[in-house]
Design a protein around this motif. Structure first.
Motif, mmCIF file in Angstrom:
data_model
loop_
_atom_site.group_PDB
_atom_site.id
_atom_site.type_symbol
_atom_site.label_atom_id
_atom_site.label_comp_id
_atom_site.label_asym_id
_atom_site.label_seq_id
_atom_site.Cartn_x
_atom_site.Cartn_y
_atom_site.Cartn_z
ATOM 1 N N SER A 1 18.406 -4.361 3.497
ATOM 2 C CA SER A 1 18.413 -5.125 2.249
ATOM 3 C C SER A 1 17.132 -5.922 2.059
ATOM 4 N N GLU A 2 16.468 -6.271 3.185
ATOM 5 C CA GLU A 2 15.204 -7.006 3.100
ATOM 6 C C GLU A 2 14.024 -6.122 3.507
ATOM 7 N N ALA A 3 14.162 -4.826 3.276
ATOM 8 C CA ALA A 3 13.122 -3.875 3.675
ATOM 9 C C ALA A 3 12.743 -2.994 2.486
ATOM 10 N N PRO A 4 11.918 -3.506 1.561
ATOM 11 C CA PRO A 4 11.594 -2.723 0.358
ATOM 12 C C PRO A 4 10.833 -1.434 0.659
ATOM 13 N N GLY A 5 10.008 -1.440 1.708
ATOM 14 C CA GLY A 5 9.299 -0.222 2.071
ATOM 15 C C GLY A 5 10.249 0.850 2.560
ATOM 16 N N PRO B 1 4.053 19.119 1.642
ATOM 17 C CA PRO B 1 4.046 19.888 0.396
ATOM 18 C C PRO B 1 5.131 19.481 -0.586
ATOM 19 N N ALA B 2 6.155 18.791 -0.125
ATOM 20 C CA ALA B 2 7.227 18.365 -1.019
ATOM 21 C C ALA B 2 7.147 16.880 -1.352
ATOM 22 N N LEU B 3 6.861 16.048 -0.361
ATOM 23 C CA LEU B 3 6.935 14.597 -0.549
ATOM 24 C C LEU B 3 5.633 13.974 -1.031
ATOM 25 N N GLY B 4 4.500 14.545 -0.624
ATOM 26 C CA GLY B 4 3.209 14.048 -1.105
ATOM 27 C C GLY B 4 2.959 12.581 -0.799
ATOM 28 N N LYS B 5 2.595 11.826 -1.821
ATOM 29 C CA LYS B 5 2.179 10.431 -1.674
ATOM 30 C C LYS B 5 2.982 9.560 -2.627
ATOM 31 N N ILE B 6 3.335 8.346 -2.194
ATOM 32 C CA ILE B 6 4.074 7.437 -3.066
ATOM 33 C C ILE B 6 3.443 6.048 -3.027
ATOM 34 N N ASP B 7 3.736 5.288 -4.069
ATOM 35 C CA ASP B 7 3.348 3.882 -4.124
ATOM 36 C C ASP B 7 4.587 3.026 -3.878
ATOM 37 N N THR B 8 4.432 2.032 -3.028
ATOM 38 C CA THR B 8 5.520 1.101 -2.764
ATOM 39 C C THR B 8 5.034 -0.316 -3.063
ATOM 40 N N ILE B 9 5.915 -1.281 -2.951
ATOM 41 C CA ILE B 9 5.536 -2.674 -3.185
ATOM 42 C C ILE B 9 4.502 -3.140 -2.158
ATOM 43 N N ASN B 10 4.450 -2.479 -1.000
ATOM 44 C CA ASN B 10 3.492 -2.845 0.049
ATOM 45 C C ASN B 10 2.232 -1.983 0.045
ATOM 46 N N GLY B 11 2.097 -1.107 -0.945
ATOM 47 C CA GLY B 11 0.933 -0.219 -1.017
ATOM 48 C C GLY B 11 1.355 1.237 -0.928
ATOM 49 N N SER B 12 0.381 2.129 -0.971
ATOM 50 C CA SER B 12 0.683 3.555 -0.989
ATOM 51 C C SER B 12 0.835 4.101 0.422
ATOM 52 N N LEU B 13 1.535 5.213 0.517
ATOM 53 C CA LEU B 13 1.630 5.918 1.790
ATOM 54 C C LEU B 13 1.721 7.408 1.523
ATOM 55 N N LEU B 14 1.094 8.167 2.414
ATOM 56 C CA LEU B 14 1.104 9.624 2.357
ATOM 57 C C LEU B 14 2.042 10.143 3.428
ATOM 58 N N PHE B 15 2.878 11.087 3.064
ATOM 59 C CA PHE B 15 3.718 11.749 4.055
ATOM 60 C C PHE B 15 2.907 12.887 4.671
ATOM 61 N N LEU B 16 2.680 12.798 5.973
ATOM 62 C CA LEU B 16 1.932 13.825 6.694
ATOM 63 C C LEU B 16 2.916 14.769 7.372
ATOM 64 N N ARG B 17 2.884 16.027 6.957
ATOM 65 C CA ARG B 17 3.754 17.029 7.560
ATOM 66 C C ARG B 17 3.114 17.560 8.846
ATOM 67 N N LEU B 18 3.911 17.636 9.897
ATOM 68 C CA LEU B 18 3.473 18.189 11.169
ATOM 69 C C LEU B 18 3.756 19.685 11.173
#
Length: 241
Positions: free
Chosen positions: A14-18, A166-183
């Motif tokens: 509940s206190e974890a917006p990311g 290839p599906a999730l790509g990159k998103i913006d959150t309240i704490n900044g952007s993050l890229l999903f890196l597929r292994l």
């Protein structure tokens, strides 16, 4: 795993917006049954085997399988990293497996061996201050699936390549952007070719070989496949379509 537990309801976010942002984004792309969440009892403790706060495993459809997503390389709770545009290290890791059974069905619980793999990679990232980016290659020097685990025996895959998911790509959150890196897991002979490619060729080459970024730990080398070997040899020669 001795120090992790499957707790779909055990973590208060509940206190974890990311954390919530990751959950919303992934479930939008992979709507399915309640995810399996493996929460660490020792988050961010680098002398413990499970420093990532959690790894969540989502059921996938078309095709059926499992999608593993790390939690803790981006900022899950409050903003503390100095770069306002990036959430934590700016990425989370993802890893995708095919269905457990030849008929395309899934077992009740996902395989556990990828959890140890991702926690080990999380430990590396946390201890080095990042350490992963698109095109990063990690030669494990050993089978991807440890002997005696709940994965297939005699795994030929022994290296990992990081590419944008290839599906999730990159998103913006309240704490900044993050890229999903597929292994993406590869064999030693595939790695010999892939390691010589520039990033601009590496990503499309892997997309041609396995467009969904699914890792089949029981597969043989793509160089033994008549069609996929042509793709690797074409990129080796610098020929892109």
């Amino acid at each position: 795993m001795s120090d992790e537990r499957d707790e779909t309801q055990g973590v208060d976010i509940s206190e974890a917006p990311g954390w919530q942002a990751i959950d919303r984004w992934v479930t939008t792309h992979f709507p399915a049954a309640t995810p399996h969440q493996f929460a660490s009892r020792t988050p961010y403790e680098l002398d413990e085997p499970s420093p990532l706060p959690a790894i969540t495993v989502f059921e996938t459809r078309a095709p059926a399988g499992w999608l593993y997503v790390s939690y803790g390389l981006s900022e899950l709770f409050d903003k503390s990293a100095p770069d306002p545009d990036l959430s934590g290290f700016g990425f989370e890791l993802s890893f995708r497996l095919p269905a457990d059974n030849p008929d395309g069905s899934l077992n009740e619980h996902p395989p556990l061996w990828p959890l140890k793999l991702m926690q080990a990679l999380g430990h590396h990232a946390l201890s080095t201050g990042g350490g992963f980016d698109s095109g990063h290659i990690l030669d494990l020097g050993a089978p991807l699936v440890p002997p005696g685990s709940d994965g297939p025996d005699d795994c030929k895959l022994s290296a990992l390549v990081c590419v944008p998911d290839p599906a999730l790509g990159k998103i913006d959150t309240i704490n900044g952007s993050l890229l999903f890196l597929r292994l993406i897991a590869v064999t030693a002979d595939e790695l010999e070719i892939l390691s010589k490619l520039e990033l601009g060729a590496l990503v499309p080459c892997l997309a041609e070989l396995e467009g969904l970024g699914i890792c089949d730990p029981a597969r043989g080398s793509f160089l033994d496949d008549p069609q996929k070997s042509k793709i690797l040899r074409r990129y080796k020669l610098g020929i892109e379509l």
